[in-house]
Design a protein around this motif. Structure first.
Motif, mmCIF file in Angstrom:
data_model
loop_
_atom_site.group_PDB
_atom_site.id
_atom_site.type_symbol
_atom_site.label_atom_id
_atom_site.label_comp_id
_atom_site.label_asym_id
_atom_site.label_seq_id
_atom_site.Cartn_x
_atom_site.Cartn_y
_atom_site.Cartn_z
ATOM 1 N N UNK A 140 -8.580 4.835 45.356
ATOM 2 C CA UNK A 140 -7.377 5.503 45.864
ATOM 3 C C UNK A 140 -6.452 6.051 44.783
ATOM 4 N N UNK A 141 -6.789 5.880 43.502
ATOM 5 C CA UNK A 141 -5.969 6.498 42.455
ATOM 6 C C UNK A 141 -6.099 8.016 42.541
ATOM 7 N N UNK A 142 -4.985 8.695 42.337
ATOM 8 C CA UNK A 142 -4.976 10.154 42.275
ATOM 9 C C UNK A 142 -5.245 10.560 40.830
ATOM 10 N N UNK A 143 -6.203 11.471 40.657
ATOM 11 C CA UNK A 143 -6.618 11.919 39.327
ATOM 12 C C UNK A 143 -6.696 13.436 39.296
ATOM 13 N N UNK A 144 -6.768 13.981 38.087
ATOM 14 C CA UNK A 144 -7.055 15.403 37.894
ATOM 15 C C UNK A 144 -8.208 15.513 36.917
ATOM 16 N N UNK A 145 -9.021 16.553 37.115
ATOM 17 C CA UNK A 145 -10.105 16.777 36.157
ATOM 18 C C UNK A 145 -9.513 17.493 34.942
ATOM 19 N N UNK A 146 -9.956 17.092 33.762
ATOM 20 C CA UNK A 146 -9.429 17.689 32.527
ATOM 21 C C UNK A 146 -10.384 18.737 31.962
ATOM 22 N N UNK A 147 -11.470 18.976 32.693
ATOM 23 C CA UNK A 147 -12.411 20.057 32.391
ATOM 24 C C UNK A 147 -12.825 20.687 33.710
ATOM 25 N N UNK A 148 -13.420 21.862 33.652
ATOM 26 C CA UNK A 148 -13.982 22.451 34.859
ATOM 27 C C UNK A 148 -15.161 21.592 35.309
ATOM 28 N N UNK A 208 -15.559 8.977 33.573
ATOM 29 C CA UNK A 208 -14.154 8.671 33.298
ATOM 30 C C UNK A 208 -13.545 9.627 32.272
ATOM 31 N N UNK A 209 -14.345 10.039 31.312
ATOM 32 C CA UNK A 209 -13.857 10.913 30.232
ATOM 33 C C UNK A 209 -13.420 12.289 30.728
ATOM 34 N N UNK A 210 -13.772 12.652 31.961
ATOM 35 C CA UNK A 210 -13.412 13.960 32.501
ATOM 36 C C UNK A 210 -12.183 13.894 33.412
ATOM 37 N N UNK A 211 -11.520 12.731 33.452
ATOM 38 C CA UNK A 211 -10.398 12.550 34.370
ATOM 39 C C UNK A 211 -9.137 12.087 33.651
ATOM 40 N N UNK A 212 -8.008 12.415 34.241
ATOM 41 C CA UNK A 212 -6.698 11.949 33.764
ATOM 42 C C UNK A 212 -5.881 11.580 35.001
ATOM 43 N N UNK A 213 -4.847 10.756 34.815
ATOM 44 C CA UNK A 213 -3.994 10.430 35.970
ATOM 45 C C UNK A 213 -3.281 11.672 36.489
ATOM 46 N N UNK A 214 -3.189 11.797 37.808
ATOM 47 C CA UNK A 214 -2.500 12.939 38.404
ATOM 48 C C UNK A 214 -0.996 12.871 38.159
ATOM 49 N N UNK A 215 -0.472 11.652 38.072
ATOM 50 C CA UNK A 215 0.961 11.450 37.826
ATOM 51 C C UNK A 215 1.126 10.504 36.639
ATOM 52 N N UNK A 270 3.990 7.778 36.231
ATOM 53 C CA UNK A 270 4.017 6.544 37.014
ATOM 54 C C UNK A 270 2.722 5.741 36.898
ATOM 55 N N UNK A 271 1.779 6.226 36.100
ATOM 56 C CA UNK A 271 0.470 5.569 35.986
ATOM 57 C C UNK A 271 0.570 4.370 35.035
ATOM 58 N N UNK A 272 0.035 3.223 35.467
ATOM 59 C CA UNK A 272 -0.002 2.031 34.637
ATOM 60 C C UNK A 272 -1.408 1.861 34.074
ATOM 61 N N UNK A 273 -1.525 1.955 32.756
ATOM 62 C CA UNK A 273 -2.825 1.749 32.126
ATOM 63 C C UNK A 273 -3.251 0.308 32.342
ATOM 64 N N UNK A 274 -4.551 0.077 32.642
ATOM 65 C CA UNK A 274 -5.029 -1.297 32.836
ATOM 66 C C UNK A 274 -5.078 -2.049 31.511
ATOM 67 N N UNK A 275 -5.032 -3.388 31.623
ATOM 68 C CA UNK A 275 -5.195 -4.224 30.425
ATOM 69 C C UNK A 275 -6.648 -4.168 29.991
ATOM 70 N N UNK A 309 -7.781 15.125 42.640
ATOM 71 C CA UNK A 309 -8.720 14.436 43.513
ATOM 72 C C UNK A 309 -8.297 12.994 43.708
ATOM 73 N N UNK A 310 -9.074 12.276 44.503
ATOM 74 C CA UNK A 310 -8.794 10.869 44.775
ATOM 75 C C UNK A 310 -10.058 10.050 44.557
ATOM 76 N N UNK A 311 -9.921 8.951 43.824
ATOM 77 C CA UNK A 311 -11.049 8.068 43.537
ATOM 78 C C UNK A 311 -11.436 7.303 44.796
ATOM 79 N N UNK A 312 -12.740 7.343 45.107
ATOM 80 C CA UNK A 312 -13.241 6.596 46.260
ATOM 81 C C UNK A 312 -14.144 5.443 45.866
ATOM 82 N N UNK A 313 -14.707 5.481 44.675
ATOM 83 C CA UNK A 313 -15.580 4.395 44.249
ATOM 84 C C UNK A 313 -15.632 4.355 42.727
#
Length: 159
Positions: free
Chosen positions: A93-101, A143-150, A153-158, A116-120
Motif C-alpha cells: 500500500x505504499x505510494x511510489x513513483x518510478x524514477x525511470x521509464x 526496488x532500484x526503479x522506485x522512489x517514495x511518492x511523498x 512524509x516517508x519513513x525509511x525503514x531500519x 503507483x501503489x505497492x501490492x506485493x
C-alpha cells in the motif's frame, strides 16, 4: 513432530529482536486509530516481558525505542536482531513513483514520475522487487526503479 506450543524461552528479557511484519493497532493500543501503523516491519526492539493471551498464545512485550512504543508481538512475528534480514524499502500500500521509464519489450508503458501503489513485496533473493499497480496495470518492478511518492512524509525503514 509438532513444535512445543509454549516457547517462552525463545527470547529473554532484554534481548534484541526484529519484527518481521508490520504491527498495526488492533484496538488495544490507546490514543491511536484501529489499523494505524504502530511499528514498521524490520524495526528492532528489546523484550521486556513474556506473557500469554487466551491461555495459549505467547506474547512478548517489546519496547521499540526508536518509535517510543511498547507493543505485544507473537513469536512468529519476531526474529533475533542479529538473524539475517533482507529489508525492503517499501511495503504493501505504499505510494511510489518510478524514477525511470517503465515498459515491456521496448514499449514504454509509464514514464518517469508516474505514481503507483505497492501490492506485493517479493524478497526471494537479494534484489527486492515489487508488484506495483500503475494506472490499473500491475508491473513487477525492482526496488532500484522506485522512489517514495511523498518523500516529505516517508519513513525509511531500519536496516
Amino acid at each position: 513432530m509438532k513444535p512445543d506450543r509454549f516457547d517462552e524461552g525463545r527470547f529473554e528479557f532484554g534481548e534484541s529482536v526484529r519484527v518481521t511484519r508490520n504491527v498495526r493497532n488492533d484496538g488495544t493500543y490507546p490514543g491511536m486509530e484501529v489499523g494505524e501503523l504502530l511499528v514498521r516491519r524490520g524495526s528492532v526492539g528489546n523484550v521486556l516481558e513474556v506473557g500469554t493471551f487466551l491461555q495459549d498464545q505467547v506474547i512478548f512485550t517489546v519496547h521499540f525505542l526508536s518509535q517510543g512504543r511498547m507493543v505485544g508481538c507473537r513469536l512468529e512475528e519476531l526474529i533475533g536482531a542479529d538473524e539475517p534480514w533482507n529489508p525492503s524499502r517499501f511495503e504493501f500500500r505504499d505510494k511510489v513513483v518510478c524514477i525511470i521509464d517503465l515498459g515491456i519489450q521496448g514499449n514504454i508503458l509509464f514514464t518517469k514520475g508516474t505514481e503507483g501503489e505497492v501490492f506485493k513485496v517479493i524478497r526471494d533473493n537479494e534484489l527486492i522487487q515489487y508488484h506495483v499497480a500503475f494506472q490499473g496495470r500491475t508491473l513487477q518492478v525492482p526496488e532500484t526503479a522506485l522512489a517514495p511518492a511523498r518523500p516529505e512524509t516517508f519513513n525509511e525503514p531500519e536496516v
